[in-house]
Scaffold this active site. Structure first.
Site, PDB file in Angstrom:
ATOM      1  N   HIS A  81      -3.644   7.155   2.753  1.00 32.33           N
ATOM      2  CA  HIS A  81      -3.997   5.867   2.146  1.00 32.33           C
ATOM      3  C   HIS A  81      -5.383   5.469   2.637  1.00 32.33           C
ATOM      4  CE1 HIS A  81      -3.947   1.762   0.899  1.00 32.33           C
ATOM      5  NE2 HIS A  81      -3.788   1.268   2.122  1.00 32.33           N
ATOM      6  N   ASN A 129     -10.062  -0.302  -0.753  1.00 29.64           N
ATOM      7  CA  ASN A 129      -8.599  -0.216  -0.688  1.00 29.64           C
ATOM      8  C   ASN A 129      -8.027  -0.736  -2.012  1.00 29.64           C
ATOM      9  OD1 ASN A 129      -5.875  -0.471  -0.188  1.00 29.64           O
ATOM     10  ND2 ASN A 129      -6.110  -1.486   1.793  1.00 29.64           N
ATOM     11  N   CYS A 167       0.815  -1.217   0.000  1.00 31.35           N
ATOM     12  CA  CYS A 167       0.000   0.000   0.000  1.00 31.35           C
ATOM     13  C   CYS A 167       0.849   1.268   0.000  1.00 31.35           C
ATOM     14  CB  CYS A 167      -0.960  -0.007   1.186  1.00 31.35           C
ATOM     15  SG  CYS A 167      -2.148  -1.347   1.050  1.00 31.35           S
TER      16      CYS A 167
HETATM   17  O1  UT7 Z   1      -3.890  -1.272   3.406  1.00 26.41           O
HETATM   18  C1  UT7 Z   1      -2.889  -1.958   4.085  1.00 26.41           C
HETATM   19  C2  UT7 Z   1      -3.022  -1.816   5.529  1.00 26.41           C
HETATM   20  N1  UT7 Z   1      -4.236  -2.426   6.002  1.00 26.41           N
HETATM   21  C3  UT7 Z   1      -4.942  -1.816   6.934  1.00 26.41           C
HETATM   22  O2  UT7 Z   1      -4.634  -0.728   7.322  1.00 26.41           O
HETATM   23  C4  UT7 Z   1      -6.135  -2.563   7.504  1.00 26.41           C
HETATM   24  C5  UT7 Z   1      -6.123  -2.490   9.020  1.00 26.41           C
HETATM   25  N2  UT7 Z   1      -7.170  -3.242   9.667  1.00 26.41           N
HETATM   26  C6  UT7 Z   1      -8.495  -2.948   9.537  1.00 26.41           C
HETATM   27  O3  UT7 Z   1      -8.870  -2.062   8.818  1.00 26.41           O
HETATM   28  C7  UT7 Z   1      -9.484  -3.726  10.387  1.00 26.41           C
HETATM   29  O4  UT7 Z   1      -8.774  -4.482  11.351  1.00 26.41           O
HETATM   30  C8  UT7 Z   1     -10.410  -4.663   9.569  1.00 26.41           C
HETATM   31  C9  UT7 Z   1     -11.375  -3.828   8.757  1.00 26.41           C
HETATM   32  C10 UT7 Z   1      -9.590  -5.546   8.661  1.00 26.41           C
HETATM   33  C11 UT7 Z   1     -11.232  -5.532  10.524  1.00 26.41           C
HETATM   34  O5  UT7 Z   1     -11.945  -4.727  11.449  1.00 26.41           O
HETATM   35  P1  UT7 Z   1     -11.890  -5.041  13.029  1.00 26.41           P
HETATM   36  O6  UT7 Z   1     -12.753  -4.063  13.671  1.00 26.41           O
HETATM   37  O7  UT7 Z   1     -10.435  -5.060  13.413  1.00 26.41           O
HETATM   38  O8  UT7 Z   1     -12.558  -6.450  13.084  1.00 26.41           O
HETATM   39  P2  UT7 Z   1     -11.947  -7.851  13.596  1.00 26.41           P
HETATM   40  O9  UT7 Z   1     -11.083  -8.431  12.559  1.00 26.41           O
HETATM   41  O10 UT7 Z   1     -11.419  -7.713  14.971  1.00 26.41           O
HETATM   42  O11 UT7 Z   1     -13.274  -8.669  13.709  1.00 26.41           O
HETATM   43  C12 UT7 Z   1     -14.297  -8.328  14.673  1.00 26.41           C
HETATM   44  C13 UT7 Z   1     -15.469  -9.251  14.432  1.00 26.41           C
HETATM   45  C14 UT7 Z   1     -15.075 -10.718  14.374  1.00 26.41           C
HETATM   46  O12 UT7 Z   1     -16.116 -11.483  14.913  1.00 26.41           O
HETATM   47  P3  UT7 Z   1     -16.027 -12.063  16.397  1.00 26.41           P
HETATM   48  O13 UT7 Z   1     -14.796 -12.906  16.426  1.00 26.41           O
HETATM   49  O14 UT7 Z   1     -15.938 -10.861  17.282  1.00 26.41           O
HETATM   50  O15 UT7 Z   1     -17.299 -12.823  16.530  1.00 26.41           O
HETATM   51  C15 UT7 Z   1     -14.993 -10.981  12.911  1.00 26.41           C
HETATM   52  O16 UT7 Z   1     -15.209 -12.325  12.573  1.00 26.41           O
HETATM   53  O17 UT7 Z   1     -16.057  -8.936  13.167  1.00 26.41           O
HETATM   54  C16 UT7 Z   1     -16.108 -10.119  12.387  1.00 26.41           C
HETATM   55  N3  UT7 Z   1     -15.948  -9.752  10.989  1.00 26.41           N
HETATM   56  C17 UT7 Z   1     -16.977  -9.470  10.200  1.00 26.41           C
HETATM   57  N4  UT7 Z   1     -18.300  -9.432  10.408  1.00 26.41           N
HETATM   58  C18 UT7 Z   1     -19.083  -9.096   9.377  1.00 26.41           C
HETATM   59  C19 UT7 Z   1     -14.793  -9.632  10.297  1.00 26.41           C
HETATM   60  N5  UT7 Z   1     -15.047  -9.269   9.037  1.00 26.41           N
HETATM   61  C20 UT7 Z   1     -16.417  -9.181   8.947  1.00 26.41           C
HETATM   62  C21 UT7 Z   1     -17.276  -8.832   7.892  1.00 26.41           C
HETATM   63  N6  UT7 Z   1     -18.613  -8.802   8.170  1.00 26.41           N
HETATM   64  N7  UT7 Z   1     -16.844  -8.524   6.671  1.00 26.41           N
END
Ligand code: UT7
Length: 341
Positions: A266, A296, A126
C-alpha cells in the site's frame, strides 16, 4: 469419505485469478508547488517525509467515486472484450461511496451497462482492495460466481481538508477495475492473511456524517467531515503489521525474496514502504513504488501498482501484496499473476 476428498481436491484446484485490469485517473494534477500556496508546506518536506510529488484530483460538479469507477470499468470491459451481460457480481472497495446508500456497486453497474448482477461495497479503508479481493476469491472458489467485476475507487479529495497540512498533502483520487475469474492453472490468489483490530479506531477516522454524529451545522463548522489521522501512531503500527503479515505469508508458502517478482505494498508513505521492504529482506529493486505520482489513493493504491506493472508481468510471477489502513485493518496476499500481456 471418498466424496469429501474429491470435493476438497476440486475446491483447491480452482483459484481466483485477475484476468484483466484497467484504471481511470482524473486529469487534474495537484502538485506540491500548488499545495504550498494553500498551506504552510514545501516540496522538500513532502518529498522527505512522505515521498509524494503529485496526486490526481477529480474536479467538476456532480462527479463522484462511481464516475471514476464506471470509467475504469468501461475501459476494462472494452479492453478484455467482455460483455456487461456476463458480469454476475460487482464488488467495490471504497470509503468514499457516492452516498450512504445505494451502494456504489449499484451506481457503477448502472453507469457501465451491467444489469444481470448483484453486488455490494466493502469498507476497509486502505485495506479495501485486499479485503475485497479475498471476498471475490471466496465467491470464485466456492463456484458461486464466474465473472466478477472488482472496482477499487476512492475520491479522497471529497473528505480532505485543504487547509490542514497534516493530511491534505497525502491523498489523491483514482479508480481501478479488474476482472476476477476462476482458473485451474495454479495461478491467481494463492493465500491470504487478513486481520483487523477495532482498538485502532481513534487513530484514523471520519468524525461525523455517520449514525453516531449525523451531519449538522455544528459538524460542518468543526470540520468533522474531513479525515482525522494521528500520523505517528498509524506509522508505527503500519510498519510492524505489514512486515509481520508479509513475512508470515512468505514463510508459510516457502517463498524467499529470490522467488518474488514484486513486493507491492500500500502506498501511504515512502518511509513505511522502505522500512517494510527492509524488514522483509527484499531488495529495493523488487519493491513497487508509484506513490510519487498518485499519493495515497486508499483502496486504489495496490491496484494502480498492478495496472502499471501489467505490461511487464508474466504468467506465474509471484507477487506479495501488503496493506494497512483505518480500523485498524491490515494483511498480506500471495498472488500468482495469471497472464502475459
Ligand atoms: O493509508 C492509511 C495509513 N496511513 C499511513 O500509513 C500514514 C502513516 N503516517 C505517516 O505517513 C506520517 O506520520 C505523516 C506523513 C502523516 C506525517 O509525518 P511525520 O514525520 O510523522 O510528521 P509529524 O506528523 O510528526 O509532524 C512533524 C512536524 C510537525 O511540526 P512540529 O510540531 O515538529 O513543529 C508538523 O506540524 O512536521 C509538521 N508537518 C508539516 N510540515 C510541513 C506536518 N505536516 C506537514 C506538512 N508540511 N505537510
Amino acid at each position: 469419505m471418498v466424496y469429501t476428498n474429491i470435493s476438497l481436491t476440486m475446491k483447491n484446484e480452482i483459484k481466483a485469478a485477475i484476468t484483466g485490469i484497467d484504471a481511470y485517473l482524473p486529469e487534474y494534477i495537484l502538485t506540491n508547488q500548488e499545495l504550498s500556496t494553500l498551506v504552510d508546506t514545501s516540496d522538500e518536506w513532502i518529498m522527505q517525509r512522505v515521498g509524494i510529488k503529485e496526486r490526481r484530483i477529480l474536479k467538476g460538479e456532480g462527479l463522484a467515486t462511481s464516475d471514476m469507477g464506471a470509467e475504469a470499468a468501461k475501459k476494462l470491459l472494452k479492453k478484455t472484450g467482455t460483455s456487461p451481460d456476463d458480469i454476475d457480481l460487482v464488488l467495490v472497495a471504497t470509503i468514499t461511496p457516492d452516498m450512504a446508500f445505494p451502494s456504489t456497486a449499484c451506481l457503477i453497474a448502472e453507469k457501465s451497462g451491467i444489469k444481470n448482477f448483484w453486488g455490494f461495497d466493502v469498507s476497509a479503508a486502505c485495506s479495501g482492495f485486499l479485503f475485497t479481493l479475498q471476498t471475490a476469491t471466496s465467491f470464485i472458489e466456492s463456484g458461486q460466481h464466474k465473472k466478477i467485476l472488482l472496482v477499487a475507487a476512492d475520491k479522497m479529495s471529497a473528505i480532505t481538508d485543504y487547509t490542514n497540512r497534516n493530511t491534505c498533502v497525502l491523498f489523491g483520487d483514482a479508480a481501478v477495475a479488474m476482472l476476477i475469474e476462476p482458473s485451474t492453472e495454479n495461478v491467481g490468489v494463492m493465500d491470504s492473511l487478513l486481520q483487523a483490530d477495532g482498538s485502532g479506531k481513534d487513530a484514523l477516522f471520519l468524525r461525523a456524517g455517520g449514525s453516531l454524529k449525523p451531519a449538522s451545522h455544528a459538524t460542518v463548522d468543526a470540520g468533522e467531515h474531513y479525515i482525522y489521522q494521528d500520523g505517528k501512531a498509524v506509522f508505527k503500527v503500519a510498519v510492524t503489521k505489514m512486515a509481520d503479515a508479509s513475512v508470515a505469508m512468505m514463510e508459510r508458502n516457502n517463498l524467499s525474496p529470490d522467488d518474488l517478482s514484486w513486493f507491492i505494498p500500500h502506498q501511504a508513505n515512502l518511509r513505511i514502504i522502505d522500512a517494510v521492504g527492509k524488514r522483509m529482506g527484499i531488495g529495493s529493486d523488487k519493491v513497487m513504488i508509484n506513490i510519487q505520482k498518485y499519493g495515497n489513493t486508499t483502496a486504489a493504491t495496490i491496484p494502480l501498482c498492478l495496472w502499471e506493472l501489467e505490461r511487464t508481468l508474466k504468467k506465474g510471477d509471484n507477487l506479495i501484496l501488503s496493506t494497512f489502513g483505518g480500523g485498524f485493518t491490515w494483511g498480506s496476499t500471495f498472488l500468482k499473476w495469471a497472464y502475459n500481456s
